[in-house]
Design a protein around this motif. Structure first.
Motif, PDB file in Angstrom:
ATOM      1  N   MET A 212      43.076  35.660  31.349  1.00  0.00           N
ATOM      2  CA  MET A 212      42.909  35.460  32.593  1.00  0.00           C
ATOM      3  C   MET A 212      42.404  34.749  33.434  1.00  0.00           C
ATOM      4  SD  MET A 212      40.951  38.710  33.788  1.00  0.00           S
ATOM      5  CE  MET A 212      41.079  39.421  35.509  1.00  0.00           C
ATOM      6  N   VAL A 213      41.902  33.961  34.844  1.00  0.00           N
ATOM      7  CA  VAL A 213      41.269  33.295  35.617  1.00  0.00           C
ATOM      8  C   VAL A 213      41.644  33.230  37.199  1.00  0.00           C
ATOM      9  CG1 VAL A 213      42.711  31.251  35.235  1.00  0.00           C
ATOM     10  CG2 VAL A 213      39.782  31.129  35.409  1.00  0.00           C
ATOM     11  N   ALA A 214      40.835  33.108  37.830  1.00  0.00           N
ATOM     12  CA  ALA A 214      41.130  33.332  39.142  1.00  0.00           C
ATOM     13  C   ALA A 214      40.035  31.934  39.743  1.00  0.00           C
ATOM     14  CB  ALA A 214      40.784  34.350  40.102  1.00  0.00           C
TER      15      ALA A 214
ATOM     16  N   LEU B 121      35.296  28.589  39.386  1.00  0.00           N
ATOM     17  CA  LEU B 121      36.191  29.432  38.960  1.00  0.00           C
ATOM     18  C   LEU B 121      35.698  30.746  37.848  1.00  0.00           C
ATOM     19  CD1 LEU B 121      37.634  27.691  35.428  1.00  0.00           C
ATOM     20  CD2 LEU B 121      36.346  29.646  35.460  1.00  0.00           C
ATOM     21  N   ILE B 122      36.103  31.807  38.930  1.00  0.00           N
ATOM     22  CA  ILE B 122      35.628  33.317  38.282  1.00  0.00           C
ATOM     23  C   ILE B 122      36.643  34.007  37.193  1.00  0.00           C
ATOM     24  CG2 ILE B 122      34.384  33.823  40.539  1.00  0.00           C
ATOM     25  CD1 ILE B 122      36.190  35.020  41.814  1.00  0.00           C
ATOM     26  N   SER B 123      35.741  35.179  36.984  1.00  0.00           N
ATOM     27  CA  SER B 123      36.527  36.288  35.848  1.00  0.00           C
ATOM     28  C   SER B 123      37.480  35.644  35.046  1.00  0.00           C
ATOM     29  CB  SER B 123      37.916  36.605  37.100  1.00  0.00           C
ATOM     30  OG  SER B 123      37.478  37.908  37.765  1.00  0.00           O
ATOM     31  N   MET B 124      36.549  34.568  34.453  1.00  0.00           N
ATOM     32  CA  MET B 124      37.712  34.054  32.972  1.00  0.00           C
ATOM     33  C   MET B 124      37.586  34.746  32.157  1.00  0.00           C
ATOM     34  SD  MET B 124      39.493  31.564  31.474  1.00  0.00           S
ATOM     35  CE  MET B 124      39.531  30.121  30.741  1.00  0.00           C
ATOM     36  N   TRP B 125      38.723  35.091  31.526  1.00  0.00           N
ATOM     37  CA  TRP B 125      38.960  35.769  30.205  1.00  0.00           C
ATOM     38  C   TRP B 125      39.924  35.802  29.091  1.00  0.00           C
ATOM     39  CZ3 TRP B 125      41.411  40.914  28.056  1.00  0.00           C
ATOM     40  CH2 TRP B 125      41.086  40.848  26.748  1.00  0.00           C
ATOM     41  N   VAL B 126      40.248  35.324  27.708  1.00  0.00           N
ATOM     42  CA  VAL B 126      40.809  35.317  26.553  1.00  0.00           C
ATOM     43  C   VAL B 126      40.648  36.304  25.995  1.00  0.00           C
ATOM     44  CG1 VAL B 126      42.124  33.910  25.692  1.00  0.00           C
ATOM     45  CG2 VAL B 126      41.501  32.720  27.382  1.00  0.00           C
ATOM     46  N   ALA B 127      42.098  37.488  25.576  1.00  0.00           N
ATOM     47  CA  ALA B 127      41.521  38.615  24.695  1.00  0.00           C
ATOM     48  C   ALA B 127      41.412  38.101  22.862  1.00  0.00           C
ATOM     49  CB  ALA B 127      43.453  39.281  24.902  1.00  0.00           C
ATOM     50  N   PRO B 128      40.645  38.996  22.706  1.00  0.00           N
ATOM     51  CA  PRO B 128      40.445  38.221  21.243  1.00  0.00           C
ATOM     52  C   PRO B 128      41.317  37.768  20.243  1.00  0.00           C
ATOM     53  CG  PRO B 128      39.329  40.115  21.759  1.00  0.00           C
ATOM     54  CD  PRO B 128      40.134  40.086  22.560  1.00  0.00           C
ATOM     55  N   GLU B 129      43.056  38.547  20.455  1.00  0.00           N
ATOM     56  CA  GLU B 129      43.930  37.908  19.641  1.00  0.00           C
ATOM     57  C   GLU B 129      44.687  37.071  19.983  1.00  0.00           C
ATOM     58  OE1 GLU B 129      45.673  40.685  22.877  1.00  0.00           O
ATOM     59  OE2 GLU B 129      43.659  40.449  21.723  1.00  0.00           O
TER      60      GLU B 129
END
Length: 153
Positions: A71-73, A83-91
């Protein structure tokens, strides 16, 4: 996960996918964010609040085989963007989903100066942002332990 990936700009009806990722990001990687699960749980965990959050600015989700995994916003700040709330699942890390999400926000920003805050010492995130033209400002970490990065128009 090895299936096909796509990045989509989501709307308020996709609130459950955004909620899933945001809560997962804050619980699995709490040191990567200045926010906490307390800000998005309990009485604050309502469908309307999630819908309002998504309506507040562009939100993008990366899906692999229709499963939300990153996700990102973005949000407007005066004449610039953030740019906020950036995250990538470990898998699914190292599959270029983070790059695709960063590019989605860069494109959305329409050539405006784009800023972000990244936790001090988060070298993989800093390197990813630098690959997309962001530069660390030389002002050290703020009171929440974040450094500021800019991508000039």
């Amino acid at each position: 996960m090895t299936g096909s990936a796509s990045v989509r700009r989501i709307g308020p009806d996709d609130w459950a996918d955004w909620r899933l990722l945001r809560q997962r990001s804050l619980s699995e990687d709490p040191g990567a964010f200045s926010s906490s699960t307390k800000m998005w749980s309990g009485d604050l965990d309502t469908e309307q609040r999630w819908r309002d959050r998504i309506a507040d600015g562009p939100c993008f989700i990366a899906y692999v085989d229709d499963v939300p995994v990153a996700m990102v916003a973005g949000r407007e700040v005066d004449t610039t963007a953030e740019l906020i709330s950036m995250w990538v699942a470990p898998e699914v890390r190292r599959r270029h989903l983070g790059s695709a999400l960063i590019e989605a926000v860069v494109t959305w920003s329409g050539g405006r100066t784009l800023s972000l805050r990244v936790m001090d010492g988060n070298r993989p995130a800093i390197a990813a942002y630098q690959r997309h033209g962001f530069v660390l400002e030389n002002c050290g970490a703020d009171s929440e332990g974040c450094q500021r990065m800019l991508r000039h128009a």
